[in-house]
Design a protein around this motif. Structure first.
Motif, PDB file in Angstrom:
ATOM      1  N   SER A  44      24.161  33.671  25.543  1.00 15.35           N
ATOM      2  CA  SER A  44      24.801  33.907  26.737  1.00 15.35           C
ATOM      3  C   SER A  44      25.313  35.260  27.080  1.00 15.35           C
ATOM      4  O   SER A  44      25.008  35.977  26.310  1.00 15.35           O
ATOM      5  CB  SER A  44      26.030  32.832  26.831  1.00 15.35           C
ATOM      6  N   GLY A  79      27.927  38.001  29.750  1.00 13.85           N
ATOM      7  CA  GLY A  79      28.915  37.839  30.770  1.00 13.85           C
ATOM      8  C   GLY A  79      29.798  39.143  30.545  1.00 13.85           C
ATOM      9  O   GLY A  79      29.236  40.397  30.209  1.00 13.85           O
ATOM     10  N   ILE A  96      34.303  36.130  30.958  1.00 17.51           N
ATOM     11  CA  ILE A  96      33.755  35.400  31.791  1.00 17.51           C
ATOM     12  C   ILE A  96      32.168  35.283  31.391  1.00 17.51           C
ATOM     13  O   ILE A  96      31.604  36.201  31.224  1.00 17.51           O
ATOM     14  CB  ILE A  96      33.692  36.240  33.078  1.00 17.51           C
ATOM     15  N   TYR A  97      31.959  34.082  31.136  1.00 11.71           N
ATOM     16  CA  TYR A  97      30.274  33.734  30.960  1.00 11.71           C
ATOM     17  C   TYR A  97      29.653  33.734  32.323  1.00 11.71           C
ATOM     18  O   TYR A  97      30.145  32.857  33.010  1.00 11.71           O
ATOM     19  CB  TYR A  97      30.204  32.585  30.156  1.00 11.71           C
ATOM     20  N   GLN A  98      28.529  34.435  32.519  1.00  8.22           N
ATOM     21  CA  GLN A  98      27.868  34.410  33.847  1.00  8.22           C
ATOM     22  C   GLN A  98      26.561  33.811  33.341  1.00  8.22           C
ATOM     23  O   GLN A  98      26.146  32.930  34.481  1.00  8.22           O
ATOM     24  CB  GLN A  98      27.726  35.720  34.154  1.00  8.22           C
ATOM     25  N   LYS A  99      25.829  33.721  32.351  1.00  7.18           N
ATOM     26  CA  LYS A  99      24.378  33.000  32.305  1.00  7.18           C
ATOM     27  C   LYS A  99      24.793  32.544  30.657  1.00  7.18           C
ATOM     28  O   LYS A  99      25.392  32.753  29.815  1.00  7.18           O
ATOM     29  CB  LYS A  99      23.694  34.020  32.101  1.00  7.18           C
ATOM     30  N   PHE A 127      25.386  29.466  32.278  1.00  7.81           N
ATOM     31  CA  PHE A 127      26.184  28.778  32.956  1.00  7.81           C
ATOM     32  C   PHE A 127      27.419  29.496  33.061  1.00  7.81           C
ATOM     33  O   PHE A 127      28.224  30.051  32.259  1.00  7.81           O
ATOM     34  CB  PHE A 127      26.500  27.297  32.326  1.00  7.81           C
ATOM     35  N   GLU A 128      28.044  29.201  34.268  1.00  8.72           N
ATOM     36  CA  GLU A 128      29.607  30.063  34.423  1.00  8.72           C
ATOM     37  C   GLU A 128      30.591  29.479  33.657  1.00  8.72           C
ATOM     38  O   GLU A 128      30.502  28.221  33.882  1.00  8.72           O
ATOM     39  CB  GLU A 128      29.773  30.104  36.029  1.00  8.72           C
ATOM     40  N   GLN A 129      31.493  30.036  33.092  1.00  6.64           N
ATOM     41  CA  GLN A 129      32.665  29.553  32.646  1.00  6.64           C
ATOM     42  C   GLN A 129      33.593  30.832  32.511  1.00  6.64           C
ATOM     43  O   GLN A 129      33.270  31.871  32.124  1.00  6.64           O
ATOM     44  CB  GLN A 129      32.420  28.985  30.889  1.00  6.64           C
ATOM     45  N   LEU A 130      35.092  30.427  32.692  1.00  3.96           N
ATOM     46  CA  LEU A 130      35.858  31.517  32.725  1.00  3.96           C
ATOM     47  C   LEU A 130      37.065  31.056  31.573  1.00  3.96           C
ATOM     48  O   LEU A 130      37.520  29.983  31.196  1.00  3.96           O
ATOM     49  CB  LEU A 130      37.004  31.584  33.926  1.00  3.96           C
ATOM     50  N   ASP A 145      35.564  25.344  33.770  1.00  3.73           N
ATOM     51  CA  ASP A 145      34.369  24.972  33.896  1.00  3.73           C
ATOM     52  C   ASP A 145      34.007  24.619  35.387  1.00  3.73           C
ATOM     53  O   ASP A 145      34.087  23.591  36.014  1.00  3.73           O
ATOM     54  CB  ASP A 145      33.615  23.827  32.994  1.00  3.73           C
ATOM     55  N   ASP A 172      31.271  24.126  37.033  1.00  6.50           N
ATOM     56  CA  ASP A 172      30.081  22.941  37.169  1.00  6.50           C
ATOM     57  C   ASP A 172      30.909  21.582  37.019  1.00  6.50           C
ATOM     58  O   ASP A 172      30.408  20.644  37.756  1.00  6.50           O
ATOM     59  CB  ASP A 172      28.868  23.011  36.064  1.00  6.50           C
TER      60      ASP A 172
END
Length: 202
Positions: free
Chosen positions: A53, A55, A68-71, A73-76, A88, A90
């Motif tokens: 991952s 970000g 911030i995770y961008q790839k 999947f996005e997650q803050l 999350d 999604d």
């Protein structure tokens, strides 16, 4: 004689590495009030399965961070000094928990916490690898979710982290494009969940 010389060389090298790593960590804690960077992360399971991952992160010490995770999947993950939010998009799910004393003994404390890291961690030197000086921080509280965190410095800059958890997983984080002490808008460390999000409080 050769054996004795080798022993002396190893001892001196270990002491130098230790001094450099400790100095780098202390300099980071004393001189870095804010930080921004890109990161790449790999999580290797006990069975050898790897998840990648990437970000961005922003830190304002003490106690504020935006991870911030961008790839893929996005997650803050946002800490506002009182609470930590994990959102999350999604799943439209937000989890919030108080920072409390748990954060003081977590890896985040070494980046976003105060300067009293030796109160919560036992430190020991590790050999340098590929030009990076390493030290290992082991939590003094045995009930943490990880066994140890390793910090790697190059020319005084934090370049890598390695986390070894109680499930046999190894998380490696590689930092790049570091900005030391940038001005970060306070809004970056605030989070309001969307109205349609499911909020879980722990």
């Amino acid at each position: 004689m050769r054996k004795l010389a080798l022993i002396i060389l190893v001892a001196v090298t270990s002491q130098t590495t230790w001094a450099d790593a400790v100095s780098d960590l202390k300099n980071y804690l004393s001189s870095t009030q804010s930080l921004q960077a890109n990161f790449k992360q790999t999580v290797t399971s006990q069975q050898g399965k790897i998840q990648n991952s990437s970000g961005t992160l922003s830190i304002q010490r003490p106690g504020l961070f935006r991870w911030i995770y961008q790839k893929p999947f996005e997650q803050l993950i946002i800490a506002d000094g009182k609470q930590v939010w994990l959102y999350d998009p999604d799943l439209k799910q937000a989890t919030v928990k108080a920072m409390g004393k748990a954060l003081e003994s977590s890896p985040a404390a070494l980046l976003a916490g105060n300067n009293q890291f030796e109160r919560n961690y036992t430190l020991r030197p590790l050999p340098s690898r590929e030009g990076i000086d390493w030290l290992e921080a082991t939590p003094k509280q045995a009930d943490q979710s990880f066994n140890s965190v390793k910090l790697g410095f190059s020319q005084g800059q934090l370049m890598q982290m390695e986390l070894h958890d109680n499930f046999g997983q190894t998380t490696r984080i590689y930092f790049s494009a570091l900005k030391i002490n940038p001005k970060i808008d306070a809004s970056q460390f605030r989070f309001t969940p969307p109205k349609d999000a499911d909020v879980i409080r722990e």
